[in-house]
Write a protein that holds these residues in place. Structure first.
Motif, short mmCIF file in Angstrom:
data_model
loop_
_atom_site.label_atom_id
_atom_site.label_comp_id
_atom_site.label_asym_id
_atom_site.label_seq_id
_atom_site.Cartn_x
_atom_site.Cartn_y
_atom_site.Cartn_z
N HIS A 402 0.86 -1.18 0.00
CA HIS A 402 0.00 0.00 0.00
C HIS A 402 0.90 1.24 0.00
O HIS A 402 2.00 1.21 0.56
CB HIS A 402 -0.89 -0.01 1.25
CG HIS A 402 -1.97 1.01 1.20
ND1 HIS A 402 -1.75 2.34 1.48
CD2 HIS A 402 -3.29 0.92 0.87
CE1 HIS A 402 -2.88 3.02 1.34
NE2 HIS A 402 -3.83 2.17 0.96
N LEU A 403 0.42 2.31 -0.61
CA LEU A 403 1.20 3.55 -0.67
C LEU A 403 1.66 4.00 0.73
O LEU A 403 2.79 4.47 0.90
CB LEU A 403 0.33 4.64 -1.32
CG LEU A 403 0.93 6.04 -1.39
CD1 LEU A 403 2.15 6.07 -2.30
CD2 LEU A 403 -0.11 7.04 -1.89
N ALA A 404 0.78 3.87 1.73
CA ALA A 404 1.14 4.29 3.09
C ALA A 404 2.34 3.50 3.61
O ALA A 404 3.20 4.05 4.29
CB ALA A 404 -0.05 4.10 4.03
N GLU A 405 2.41 2.21 3.25
CA GLU A 405 3.53 1.39 3.70
C GLU A 405 4.84 1.87 3.07
O GLU A 405 5.88 1.91 3.71
CB GLU A 405 3.30 -0.06 3.32
CG GLU A 405 2.25 -0.76 4.13
CD GLU A 405 2.08 -2.19 3.66
OE1 GLU A 405 2.81 -3.06 4.16
OE2 GLU A 405 1.25 -2.42 2.77
N LEU A 406 4.76 2.22 1.77
CA LEU A 406 5.96 2.70 1.09
C LEU A 406 6.44 4.01 1.74
O LEU A 406 7.62 4.17 2.03
CB LEU A 406 5.68 2.92 -0.41
CG LEU A 406 6.86 3.42 -1.22
CD1 LEU A 406 7.94 2.34 -1.36
CD2 LEU A 406 6.43 3.89 -2.62
N ILE A 407 5.50 4.92 1.95
CA ILE A 407 5.88 6.21 2.55
C ILE A 407 6.46 6.00 3.95
O ILE A 407 7.47 6.62 4.32
CB ILE A 407 4.66 7.16 2.62
CG1 ILE A 407 4.18 7.51 1.21
CG2 ILE A 407 5.03 8.45 3.37
CD1 ILE A 407 2.87 8.30 1.17
N SER A 408 5.86 5.10 4.72
CA SER A 408 6.32 4.91 6.11
C SER A 408 7.74 4.37 6.17
O SER A 408 8.42 4.53 7.18
CB SER A 408 5.35 3.99 6.88
OG SER A 408 5.49 2.68 6.44
N LYS A 409 8.20 3.75 5.08
CA LYS A 409 9.58 3.26 5.05
C LYS A 409 10.60 4.40 5.08
O LYS A 409 11.77 4.18 5.33
CB LYS A 409 9.82 2.42 3.78
CG LYS A 409 9.17 1.04 3.80
CD LYS A 409 9.47 0.32 2.49
CE LYS A 409 8.70 -0.97 2.39
NZ LYS A 409 9.17 -2.03 3.29
N THR A 410 10.17 5.61 4.76
CA THR A 410 11.12 6.74 4.72
C THR A 410 11.32 7.38 6.10
O THR A 410 12.15 8.26 6.24
CB THR A 410 10.67 7.84 3.74
OG1 THR A 410 9.49 8.47 4.25
CG2 THR A 410 10.41 7.28 2.36
N TYR A 411 10.52 6.97 7.10
CA TYR A 411 10.64 7.59 8.43
C TYR A 411 11.57 6.79 9.33
O TYR A 411 11.58 5.58 9.26
CB TYR A 411 9.27 7.71 9.10
CG TYR A 411 8.35 8.64 8.35
CD1 TYR A 411 8.65 10.00 8.20
CD2 TYR A 411 7.19 8.15 7.75
CE1 TYR A 411 7.82 10.84 7.50
CE2 TYR A 411 6.34 9.00 7.04
CZ TYR A 411 6.67 10.33 6.92
OH TYR A 411 5.85 11.16 6.22
#
Ligand code: SF4
Ligand code: SF4
Length: 411
Positions: A402-411
């Motif tokens: 999911h897009l949210a999972e990809l974004i959360s990888k950057t934190y």
């Protein structure tokens, strides 16, 4: 839609056949009754009294992904999916709904306690050794049909529902917005990681999040012709989010999101309009409402994006997720061929029409593989299930996130 409105739309069809190239079902079968032109012709003949609701007619009306691809290409802008839904409602009124569906809609979807119990039983099935035994002995395969393949589609259930793992209200210092999070059933009972990723991203943007007690969005009931249950579920959700006093309502599920926007038409009240006006997709909130700030951690991954039908055509959202993906450190974006072509999931279509959904899904899987990306990103849990299953069948080690999972990888 009433019968006069149906007649009006049906009369608009010029039989040009422009919908053939757009329809994923027609592409796979070359069968005229499966394409919009054929379906509209069947409906017209039924409404004129020249055709009956025979078992064949009922079966043909079940063959639609409700993907809106035909409407997008139609020179007369005929809302084919809405006509199919109206026809299914007519079938439900005249012929009734199957015992299983009726009970599932009225006694499970409307009762969170029972739905949670059903999810727990599925979890126990997966973790008690029973699933292992079923697969080892291939008992479902021996029963014939495609039960064994369908069983393999069942993803790992969450041990406890996502909504019971997190507080109902997540406050943050200097909060600038109060966001209501409609989690959808699949995130709540299966894809808990998506829910946690959404919260992590929102926390990093200093927004307050409220997750009130909520119910199924109503899509499964509406798609089966049970409009009454869909309206009841919509009314419950409208009231729940109204009480929560939120500025916007987001969801991580394209199908739920598209349905939330329909609440205004479905319920037709002032509160329903206010609810629909506040509703938006997770990616829209980040790209268009708040200043999006990814984390600093490089992800080092090439990704492609699958546009869920109910995100692109249902909500008109396709730029926002791409804008977000391109801004992530280390991520290389590769557009795939026909990124907005249906993956074959279409709610429960991939279960009720497994073989046909498999053909549609195979085409999607090939396009993902040909993009050369290491991961395919999307925003619909149902698409995630279907694409994981299809890529596994192809033996392709490509992640589906999911897009949210990809974004959360950057934190
Ligand atoms: S593209 Fe539209 S007008 Fe043409 S046949 Fe299909 S539904 Fe009818
Ligand atoms: S909504 Fe999709 S599956 Fe249904 S007729 Fe149109 S293109 Fe075909």
């Amino acid at each position: 839609m009433n019968k006069d409105k149906m007649h009006e739309y049906l009369d608009r069809c010029s039989k040009c056949g422009g919908c053939q190239a757009a329809c994923p079902l027609y592409s796979e079968t070359q069968m005229e009754p499966l394409v919009a032109r054929g379906k509209l012709c069947l409906m017209q003949n039924y409404l004129k009294g020249d055709l009956e609701l025979s078992p064949k007619m009922l079966e043909l009306m079940s063959f639609c992904l409700l993907c809106k691809s035909c409407t997008e290409q139609c020179p007369n802008s005929i809302p084919v999916d809405k006509l199919v839904l109206s026809m299914r409602q007519e079938i439900a009124e005249q012929k009734g709904i199957s015992f299983v569906k009726k009970n599932a809609f009225q006694h499970l979807l409307q009762n969170n306690g029972r739905l949670t119990m059903a999810a727990k039983l599925a979890y126990l099935y997966q973790h008690s050794g029973l699933q292992w035994l079923v697969r080892k002995t291939n008992i479902l395969g021996l029963l014939g049909g495609d039960l064994s393949s369908k069983e393999k589609m069942l993803p790992s259930m969450a041990k406890t529902p996502f909504r019971t793992q997190v507080p109902e209200r997540l406050t943050t210092s200097n909060s600038r917005l109060r966001v209501g999070y409609f989690t959808g059933c699949l995130t709540n009972y299966i894809f808990e990681e998506t829910g946690h990723a959404v919260l992590q991203v929102l926390k990093n943007h200093h927004v307050e999040v409220v997750i009130p007690e909520q119910w199924c969005c109503g899509v499964p009931a509406l798609a089966s012709g049970d409009e009454q249950t869909a309206v009841q579920l919509a009314q419950r959700n409208i009231e729940a989010f109204q009480k929560a006093g939120v500025d916007v309502i987001i969801t991580d599920c394209a199908s739920c999101g598209s349905m939330l926007l329909e609440y205004d038409d479905l319920v037709g009240s002032k509160a329903a309009k206010a609810f629909a006006d506040k509703s938006m997709d997770f990616s829209q909130l980040l790209a268009d409402v708040i200043d999006f700030n990814p984390g600093d951690k490089e992800v080092r991954m090439s990704v492609t994006f699958h546009d869920p039908c109910h995100l692109k055509r249902g909500q008109g959202v396709s730029d926002a997720p791409r804008k977000l993906i391109r801004s992530l450190p280390g991520v290389a974006f590769r557009e795939m061929k026909d990124s907005d072509r249906c993956c074959g999931a279409a709610g429960s279509f991939n279960i009720t029409h497994y073989d046909l959904a498999k053909k549609v899904g195979h085409t999607k899987a090939r396009n993902i593989i040909d993009s050369g990306a290491q991961a395919v990103i999307t925003e619909c849990p149902s698409c995630i299930m279907q694409m994981r299953h299809m890529l596994e069948r192809e033996g392709a080690p490509i992640q589906v996130l999911h897009l949210a999972e990809l974004i959360s990888k950057t934190y």
